[in-house]
Design an enzyme around this catalytic site. Sequence first.
Site, PDB file in Angstrom:
ATOM      1  N   ASP A   1       0.887  -1.148   0.000  1.00  0.00           N
ATOM      2  CA  ASP A   1       0.000   0.000   0.000  1.00  0.00           C
ATOM      3  C   ASP A   1       0.939   1.216   0.000  1.00  0.00           C
ATOM      4  O   ASP A   1       2.090   1.106   0.414  1.00  0.00           O
ATOM      5  CB  ASP A   1      -0.866  -0.032   1.263  1.00  0.00           C
ATOM      6  CG  ASP A   1      -1.676   1.232   1.434  1.00  0.00           C
ATOM      7  OD1 ASP A   1      -2.263   1.693   0.446  1.00  0.00           O
ATOM      8  OD2 ASP A   1      -1.696   1.768   2.559  1.00  0.00           O
TER       9      ASP A   1
ATOM     10  N   ASP B   1       0.134   4.959   0.853  1.00  0.00           N
ATOM     11  CA  ASP B   1       0.007   5.965   1.910  1.00  0.00           C
ATOM     12  C   ASP B   1      -0.049   5.311   3.289  1.00  0.00           C
ATOM     13  O   ASP B   1      -0.914   4.480   3.550  1.00  0.00           O
ATOM     14  CB  ASP B   1      -1.246   6.816   1.659  1.00  0.00           C
ATOM     15  CG  ASP B   1      -1.169   8.115   2.416  1.00  0.00           C
ATOM     16  OD1 ASP B   1      -0.076   8.474   2.884  1.00  0.00           O
ATOM     17  OD2 ASP B   1      -2.215   8.774   2.555  1.00  0.00           O
TER      18      ASP B   1
HETATM   19 CA    CA Z   1      -2.795   3.216   3.717  1.00  0.00          CA
END
Ligand code: CA
Length: 211
Positions: A7, A9
Amino acid sequence: MKAVIFDLDGVIVCTDDLQFHAWKCLTDREEIYFTREINNRLRGISRAASLEVILERAAKHYTEQQKEEMLAYKNAVFVKELENLSSTDILPHITELLKKLKECGIKIAIGSSSKNAQMTLKQIGLSTAFDAVVDGTEIKHSKPNPEVFLAAANKLGVKPEDCIVIEDAAAGIEAAKAGHMTAVGVSDARHSPLADYRVDDVLEIAEIACR
Ligand code: CA
């Protein structure tokens, strides 16, 4: 294990402050109550779903057209702020982890719901670091739907069962498990009961992946 899907962020880089500030510009303009606690509920969910959470505290009803304008406004503020992001914002030990994974022949990808993922990667100097990038512009369903991770595995040419997903949000862990992948929880996702592994230091992921 053949691949690690990250992922973006909250795992590679943290844009929490930028996200918070961009939403705050919007909620101040609209005079809607908004706090860091509410902002924390927006992690890992889509822009449109985030706005619905924010509008729980709104005093008036907004039309779909108004909502679209609000999302465009928030995104414009956020994109402007992204320009301040640099390689110094890469989270601790990520650069070292990517290097170790490459050394042991593990493919690496990004699976992010963000429509700004490419720009974020460019800002932090990692736009060519990954073997595949799937972002919010390429998917119909956001996490906990596994679409983004399955698309990343597909781009890498690796079976879902051979992929490890690194996530900081419970919805992302859920998505990884729905896609039959191994899920590693970092940060907030360490509390997810669905996570196969929970790590404090991302370098532990090299040990899990390179076994
Ligand atoms: Ca995230």
